[in-house]
Design a protein around this motif. Structure first.
Motif, PDB file in Angstrom:
ATOM      1  N   ILE A 191       0.855  -1.177   0.000  1.00 40.52           N
ATOM      2  CA  ILE A 191       0.000   0.000   0.000  1.00 40.52           C
ATOM      3  C   ILE A 191       0.893   1.231   0.000  1.00 40.52           C
ATOM      4  N   VAL A 192       0.587   2.179  -0.863  1.00 42.52           N
ATOM      5  CA  VAL A 192       1.328   3.439  -0.897  1.00 42.52           C
ATOM      6  C   VAL A 192       0.601   4.442  -0.007  1.00 42.52           C
ATOM      7  N   VAL A 193       1.275   4.913   1.011  1.00 42.97           N
ATOM      8  CA  VAL A 193       0.713   5.916   1.915  1.00 42.97           C
ATOM      9  C   VAL A 193       1.225   7.280   1.473  1.00 42.97           C
ATOM     10  N   ARG A 194       0.318   8.152   1.092  1.00 39.89           N
ATOM     11  CA  ARG A 194       0.706   9.467   0.585  1.00 39.89           C
ATOM     12  C   ARG A 194       0.431  10.547   1.624  1.00 39.89           C
ATOM     13  N   ASP A 195       1.387  11.453   1.744  1.00 38.49           N
ATOM     14  CA  ASP A 195       1.283  12.561   2.709  1.00 38.49           C
ATOM     15  C   ASP A 195       1.032  12.025   4.110  1.00 38.49           C
TER      16      ASP A 195
END
Length: 212
Positions: A191-195
């Motif tokens: 999972i890409v966690v952004r900000d």
């Protein structure tokens, strides 16, 4: 809106002007202290929750040092009138009378160090000795796989998927709430966690067998 039980004073324009280092943000000296704190914290990209937590610690610190028996705005003392000794006294009060945890005391210390160093440009330097909150040594309690399965099975259907994501991927609550379908890479199992915290992107594993 500022609560009646919060400091309303402006930064005292009559105070001697201090030479501030170039290259550092100088908040509007005519603005109320609350706005100055917010301006600097947003300059450094602190989260809204951190900003609110730091401001509450600043208010508690100033309330602790209010002039006794004096009500209204006259009772508040501007933080420029206080210093390392008053900060140390407040931290000692938290540990002894307040019986706060070590992490809570550290958060209060960080908030006051930030106020004096970055907002007032009046660093505290070496603090006097103060009572430290003790961090009790405890063995971590870890649920077994069977216990985890029972907890997840007891969750209402509407909350089952978010809870499984939190548990299996180590997401923070706000990271979960901001999650989008495009951030899930089931082929790679991540999972890409952004900000995220500190406005940084990161990648966290997606638990095996996860299905939407």
């Amino acid at each position: 809106m500022i609560s009646p039980d919060q400091p309303r004073f402006l930064s005292p324009s009559a105070s001697p002007r201090r030479q501030r280092p170039l290259g550092r943000l100088q908040p509007n000296p005519q603005a109320p202290l609350r706005q100055q704190v917010a301006e600097v914290m947003r300059f450094f990209h602190y989260s809204q929750r951190t900003e609110e937590a730091y401001w509450q610690w600043i208010v508690r610190f100033l309330r602790f040092h209010k002039r006794p028996g004096v009500g209204g705005a006259e009772g508040w003392r501007h933080p420029r009138e206080l210093g390392p000794a008053e900060v140390a006294a407040y931290l000692t009060h938290l540990a002894t009378a307040g019986r706060v945890s070590a992490s809570t005391q550290n958060q209060a210390l960080n908030a006051l160090v930030f106020l004096y160093a970055e907002v007032l440009h009046q660093p505290l330097g070496e603090l006097a000795e103060f009572a430290r909150a003790r961090r009790p040594a405890r063995m971590p309690e870890v649920l077994s796989r069977a216990e985890v399965a029972r907890v997840l099975a007891a969750v209402e259907p509407d909350y089952a998927l978010p809870l499984r994501l939190l548990y299996g991927s180590g997401l923070r609550l706000l990271e979960l709430l901001r999650l989008r379908i495009k951030d899930l890479d089931l082929e790679r199992g991540q999972i890409v966690v952004r900000d995220g915290k500190g406005f940084k992107d990161r990648v966290t594993p997606c638990s095996a067998g996860f299905e939407i």
